[in-house]
Structure formats: C-alpha cells, structure tokens
Design a protein around this motif. Structure first.
Motif, PDB file in Angstrom:
ATOM      1  N   LEU A 132       0.830  -1.211   0.000  1.00 23.87           N
ATOM      2  CA  LEU A 132       0.000   0.000   0.000  1.00 23.87           C
ATOM      3  C   LEU A 132       0.862   1.256   0.000  1.00 23.87           C
ATOM      4  O   LEU A 132       0.480   2.280  -0.583  1.00 23.87           O
ATOM      5  CB  LEU A 132      -0.942  -0.026   1.200  1.00 23.87           C
ATOM      6  CG  LEU A 132      -1.934  -1.192   1.211  1.00 23.87           C
ATOM      7  CD1 LEU A 132      -2.675  -1.256   2.532  1.00 23.87           C
ATOM      8  CD2 LEU A 132      -2.920  -1.080   0.046  1.00 23.87           C
ATOM      9  N   LEU A 133       2.009   1.192   0.640  1.00 20.13           N
ATOM     10  CA  LEU A 133       2.908   2.342   0.647  1.00 20.13           C
ATOM     11  C   LEU A 133       3.411   2.648  -0.759  1.00 20.13           C
ATOM     12  O   LEU A 133       3.627   3.815  -1.112  1.00 20.13           O
ATOM     13  CB  LEU A 133       4.076   2.078   1.598  1.00 20.13           C
ATOM     14  CG  LEU A 133       5.059   3.228   1.796  1.00 20.13           C
ATOM     15  CD1 LEU A 133       4.358   4.474   2.324  1.00 20.13           C
ATOM     16  CD2 LEU A 133       6.177   2.800   2.761  1.00 20.13           C
ATOM     17  N   LYS A 134       3.580   1.635  -1.589  1.00 23.83           N
ATOM     18  CA  LYS A 134       3.983   1.862  -2.977  1.00 23.83           C
ATOM     19  C   LYS A 134       2.940   2.704  -3.710  1.00 23.83           C
ATOM     20  O   LYS A 134       3.280   3.606  -4.481  1.00 23.83           O
ATOM     21  CB  LYS A 134       4.198   0.536  -3.692  1.00 23.83           C
ATOM     22  CG  LYS A 134       5.421  -0.243  -3.220  1.00 23.83           C
ATOM     23  CD  LYS A 134       5.578  -1.555  -3.989  1.00 23.83           C
ATOM     24  CE  LYS A 134       6.792  -2.327  -3.513  1.00 23.83           C
ATOM     25  NZ  LYS A 134       6.935  -3.628  -4.216  1.00 23.83           N
ATOM     26  N   TYR A 135       1.650   2.398  -3.475  1.00 21.07           N
ATOM     27  CA  TYR A 135       0.592   3.211  -4.080  1.00 21.07           C
ATOM     28  C   TYR A 135       0.681   4.657  -3.577  1.00 21.07           C
ATOM     29  O   TYR A 135       0.569   5.613  -4.361  1.00 21.07           O
ATOM     30  CB  TYR A 135      -0.782   2.649  -3.735  1.00 21.07           C
ATOM     31  CG  TYR A 135      -1.165   1.396  -4.481  1.00 21.07           C
ATOM     32  CD1 TYR A 135      -1.564   1.450  -5.816  1.00 21.07           C
ATOM     33  CD2 TYR A 135      -1.150   0.151  -3.856  1.00 21.07           C
ATOM     34  CE1 TYR A 135      -1.934   0.298  -6.504  1.00 21.07           C
ATOM     35  CE2 TYR A 135      -1.515  -1.002  -4.532  1.00 21.07           C
ATOM     36  CZ  TYR A 135      -1.904  -0.923  -5.861  1.00 21.07           C
ATOM     37  OH  TYR A 135      -2.274  -2.071  -6.534  1.00 21.07           O
ATOM     38  N   ALA A 136       0.882   4.818  -2.278  1.00 22.39           N
ATOM     39  CA  ALA A 136       0.950   6.164  -1.718  1.00 22.39           C
ATOM     40  C   ALA A 136       2.117   6.949  -2.306  1.00 22.39           C
ATOM     41  O   ALA A 136       1.990   8.147  -2.616  1.00 22.39           O
ATOM     42  CB  ALA A 136       1.065   6.085  -0.195  1.00 22.39           C
ATOM     43  N   ARG A 137       3.237   6.301  -2.469  1.00 29.37           N
ATOM     44  CA  ARG A 137       4.394   6.985  -3.065  1.00 29.37           C
ATOM     45  C   ARG A 137       4.125   7.375  -4.512  1.00 29.37           C
ATOM     46  O   ARG A 137       4.540   8.450  -4.968  1.00 29.37           O
ATOM     47  CB  ARG A 137       5.622   6.085  -2.966  1.00 29.37           C
ATOM     48  CG  ARG A 137       6.192   6.007  -1.556  1.00 29.37           C
ATOM     49  CD  ARG A 137       7.317   5.015  -1.441  1.00 29.37           C
ATOM     50  NE  ARG A 137       7.955   5.098  -0.129  1.00 29.37           N
ATOM     51  CZ  ARG A 137       8.592   4.092   0.462  1.00 29.37           C
ATOM     52  NH1 ARG A 137       8.697   2.918  -0.173  1.00 29.37           N
ATOM     53  NH2 ARG A 137       9.137   4.242   1.657  1.00 29.37           N
ATOM     54  N   GLN A 138       3.421   6.517  -5.219  1.00 32.93           N
ATOM     55  CA  GLN A 138       3.048   6.845  -6.592  1.00 32.93           C
ATOM     56  C   GLN A 138       2.123   8.058  -6.617  1.00 32.93           C
ATOM     57  O   GLN A 138       2.300   8.973  -7.427  1.00 32.93           O
ATOM     58  CB  GLN A 138       2.365   5.646  -7.234  1.00 32.93           C
ATOM     59  CG  GLN A 138       1.850   5.887  -8.644  1.00 32.93           C
ATOM     60  CD  GLN A 138       1.081   4.681  -9.190  1.00 32.93           C
ATOM     61  OE1 GLN A 138       1.289   3.552  -8.757  1.00 32.93           O
ATOM     62  NE2 GLN A 138       0.182   4.937 -10.113  1.00 32.93           N
ATOM     63  N   PHE A 139       1.129   8.076  -5.729  1.00 30.88           N
ATOM     64  CA  PHE A 139       0.193   9.208  -5.680  1.00 30.88           C
ATOM     65  C   PHE A 139       0.916  10.496  -5.297  1.00 30.88           C
ATOM     66  O   PHE A 139       0.613  11.572  -5.834  1.00 30.88           O
ATOM     67  CB  PHE A 139      -0.929   8.924  -4.682  1.00 30.88           C
ATOM     68  CG  PHE A 139      -1.774   7.719  -5.012  1.00 30.88           C
ATOM     69  CD1 PHE A 139      -1.911   7.270  -6.319  1.00 30.88           C
ATOM     70  CD2 PHE A 139      -2.432   7.029  -3.995  1.00 30.88           C
ATOM     71  CE1 PHE A 139      -2.692   6.153  -6.621  1.00 30.88           C
ATOM     72  CE2 PHE A 139      -3.220   5.928  -4.293  1.00 30.88           C
ATOM     73  CZ  PHE A 139      -3.349   5.479  -5.600  1.00 30.88           C
ATOM     74  N   ALA A 140       1.871  10.393  -4.376  1.00 40.90           N
ATOM     75  CA  ALA A 140       2.628  11.582  -3.983  1.00 40.90           C
ATOM     76  C   ALA A 140       3.476  12.096  -5.143  1.00 40.90           C
ATOM     77  O   ALA A 140       3.575  13.315  -5.371  1.00 40.90           O
ATOM     78  CB  ALA A 140       3.505  11.263  -2.773  1.00 40.90           C
ATOM     79  N   ALA A 141       4.081  11.182  -5.906  1.00 38.06           N
ATOM     80  CA  ALA A 141       4.882  11.582  -7.066  1.00 38.06           C
ATOM     81  C   ALA A 141       4.030  12.279  -8.113  1.00 38.06           C
ATOM     82  O   ALA A 141       4.504  13.180  -8.825  1.00 38.06           O
ATOM     83  CB  ALA A 141       5.573  10.359  -7.671  1.00 38.06           C
ATOM     84  N   GLN A 142       2.750  11.884  -8.196  1.00 40.44           N
ATOM     85  CA  GLN A 142       1.807  12.509  -9.126  1.00 40.44           C
ATOM     86  C   GLN A 142       1.144  13.754  -8.540  1.00 40.44           C
ATOM     87  O   GLN A 142       0.292  14.357  -9.175  1.00 40.44           O
ATOM     88  CB  GLN A 142       0.731  11.494  -9.505  1.00 40.44           C
ATOM     89  CG  GLN A 142       1.260  10.277 -10.255  1.00 40.44           C
ATOM     90  CD  GLN A 142       0.214   9.177 -10.369  1.00 40.44           C
ATOM     91  OE1 GLN A 142      -0.827   9.186  -9.702  1.00 40.44           O
ATOM     92  NE2 GLN A 142       0.483   8.207 -11.231  1.00 40.44           N
ATOM     93  N   ARG A 143       1.526  14.117  -7.329  1.00 39.41           N
ATOM     94  CA  ARG A 143       0.987  15.277  -6.610  1.00 39.41           C
ATOM     95  C   ARG A 143      -0.505  15.147  -6.323  1.00 39.41           C
ATOM     96  O   ARG A 143      -1.212  16.149  -6.186  1.00 39.41           O
ATOM     97  CB  ARG A 143       1.299  16.573  -7.361  1.00 39.41           C
ATOM     98  CG  ARG A 143       2.793  16.816  -7.534  1.00 39.41           C
ATOM     99  CD  ARG A 143       3.078  18.172  -8.146  1.00 39.41           C
ATOM    100  NE  ARG A 143       4.524  18.385  -8.252  1.00 39.41           N
ATOM    101  CZ  ARG A 143       5.077  19.491  -8.756  1.00 39.41           C
ATOM    102  NH1 ARG A 143       4.298  20.472  -9.190  1.00 39.41           N
ATOM    103  NH2 ARG A 143       6.381  19.604  -8.815  1.00 39.41           N
TER     104      ARG A 143
END
Length: 331
Positions: A92-103
């Motif tokens: 789930l943290l991988k998804y969160a990091r992806q969302f953060a990278a996409q702002r």
C-alpha cells in the motif's frame, strides 16, 4: 399574513424545518489541524492524514486500517475488515508513493513529523486487529518514528469509540458504537489519549463545558454524489468564540453512527468536547448520510464517490479540508 400568524407558524415548525447557519470562522492556524475516527471514520482519518500530511499534525485511528487498503473497490473492503488477509502495508505504501509523485497527495516525508494513535479492541470482530496492525506498519514504513506511534490493543473492547463512563458495556458491538471501558483501574478516556498524544502540554479536561455545539449547513461542501448530510456540527469552546487562537480537530463517526441514525451520541458524548473546551480546540463533527451506493452512511475509504476518493481531490476529502480550513479562517 400578519406578524402574529407568522410567529405562531414559526413556533409550530420543527427545528429541522429551519436551515442551519453557515459554518462559522474563528482565529487559528489550519496547519495545526488533526483528525480521528472510528471504523469507516478511522479508515478516513488515516486516509486524510496521509493525503494532507503537510498540514495535519496527527491522527487517531480507532478500529481502522492503512491508507488505500481497499484499493478503490468495494470487493477490497472485506479483507480490510474481517474477511481474509488485508493487503500488506509495504504494498500500500507503494501506491501512496506513486500518488505523492503525481501530486495527488502531499509528499510522504512530512509524515516523519506526525503523531498517530491506533486502537483495536480484542473483542472487535468487525475490524480485526491484524488490519490495525497493518495500519501501524504502514505509518512506521512511511517514516513515522516509533515514539510517535501509540497503539493500544489490549482492552477487551468491541467495535466502538471508548469512553470512561458513557455508552454500552466494554465488549459490546452495538449502536451507538460508544462503549465504556476500564483500563488499569480507571475509565479509559480514548478522546483524551488521542488529543494528548497529538498535542503536547494539554490542560486537564473541563469538568463543565463552557462552549456550545453549533449546528451548521454542510450543503456548500456537499458536491453531488459525496453522501454528506445537509447538516454538520462543531463544538466551539468559549475561548474560541471570544477570539483566542484555536486549533481544529476533525472527529469522524463510523458507519451507522451519523447523527440521523444515533442523534447526538457521537458529537456530544464521544469524549472530545471536554478536552477541547480547556485547550482551545474546535471539534468538527462532519456528517454523512445514506445513499444508494452508501446504505450504511459510511465515510468513503473504498471508492463509492469515485476513483479519486483517497486523494486530496476526492469529494469527501476536499470537503473535510474546506470545512476545517474555514473554521480557522477569521482574519
């Protein structure tokens, strides 16, 4: 119609017939807000903390799981509650990091400065302890230091918000989903423990409230399809009403715990108001309602409002942020 007739008509109309006032504004700092919740409100609190970590200083997660646990699907909700194995926090943290990278959400490095309280009752069969374990692991992996994570999972509590004296017996899982429990010889004051963990140096809780609960109009924040009720509530300490600088804590009810179902049980008796009263904290109690896609009046942690539900642009997420910011927007 004569004035006397109008007054008689007004007296005869029920309170609900009159529109609630707009959400008031007080002095404060939106960057010192915090959030907590039970059940769907707990999933939402974790979601809100992660998405808005730049301005939300802490969260209380009572019987809830990690960010993006259901992965945007109702079918994913079961493993995040009591059916099967919940997704691993690292995934789930991988998804969160992806969302953060996409702002879509705030940068995750802000979480290292935040504080999180988690709770799982040992008699809770609605949201199992292993789910809350994954929430704790998510925050740890995301950079929240161990000293800033408080996790209680030893109380023999059912699925409920816990108070020192109000509500059902400790092990119950029944409406209004507020239980009284004893821990180490004293009533367990969950609201106080949440707020004291998030904010340093709080004064003792007020024994008698000096402020008041204000009903407000949620319609300006209720975009089509977001399942918000017409009205919400906020506890306003007298000090805030008199112009002192205040913080905002958002307290999120669980499924089947909205005011239209349980009255004032949550916004008057969950335990936050007495602590807020003596510590200049405005407690925002936003309210959901039922809909065809949300028959139990839950907060959206699995995607019924759309695919952006876990992002800052999600319908409910941006509504909560707008309400919290409005409360401390007085010049």
């Amino acid at each position: 119609m004569k004035l006397k007739s109008l007054l008689c008509l007004a007296a005869a109309l029920p309170l609900a017939a009159w529109a609630a006032d707009p959400l008031p504004a007080f002095h404060g700092d939106a960057r010192q807000s915090s959030v907590s919740g039970l059940s769907s409100g707990a999933f939402m609190a974790a979601q809100y903390q992660v998405a808005y970590s730049a301005s939300v200083v802490g969260a209380g997660v009572v019987a809830g799981g990690p960010y993006y646990c259901a992965k945007g699907a109702l079918a994913g909700a079961g493993p995040c509650m009591n059916a099967g194995q919940p997704p691993a926090a690292a995934q789930l943290l991988k998804y969160a990091r992806q969302f953060a990278a996409q702002r879509q959400i705030d940068p995750l490095d802000q979480l290292a400065q935040r504080r999180v309280y988690l709770f799982s009752g040992s008699q809770d069969n609605t949201v199992k302890t292993q789910v809350v374990d994954e929430a704790a692991e998510f925050f740890r992996l995301a950079g929240v230091p161990a000293a800033q994570i408080a996790y209680q999972k030893q109380l023999p509590a059912g699925h409920a918000q816990i108070t020192p004296a109000y509500g059902n017996d400790c092990s119950a899982t029944a409406s209004p989903y507020i239980n009284h429990c004893t821990w180490q010889g004293q009533g367990y004051d969950q609201a106080g423990l949440i707020l004291k963990h998030i904010y340093d140096g709080l004064q003792a809780r007020s024994q008698a409230l000096t402020g008041r609960i204000v009903r407000f109009n949620q319609k300006p924040y209720a975009a089509a399809g977001n399942s918000l009720a017409d009205e919400g509530f906020v506890y306003v300490p007298r000090a805030c009403a008199e112009g002192e600088t205040c913080k905002v804590h958002i307290a999120l009810h669980g499924c089947q715990q909205y005011a239209g179902k349980v009255g004032d049980a949550f916004y008057a008796h969950a335990g936050y108001n007495n602590w807020a009263d003596s510590n200049r904290i405005l407690v925002l109690y936003p309210q959901t309602t039922t809909s065809a896609v949300n028959p139990q009046g839950c907060w959206d942690w699995f995607g019924y409002t759309g695919p952006a539900y876990a992002w800052k642009s999600g319908l409910q997420m941006r509504a909560l942020k707008a309400m919290a910011d409005r409360l401390v927007s007085a010049p």
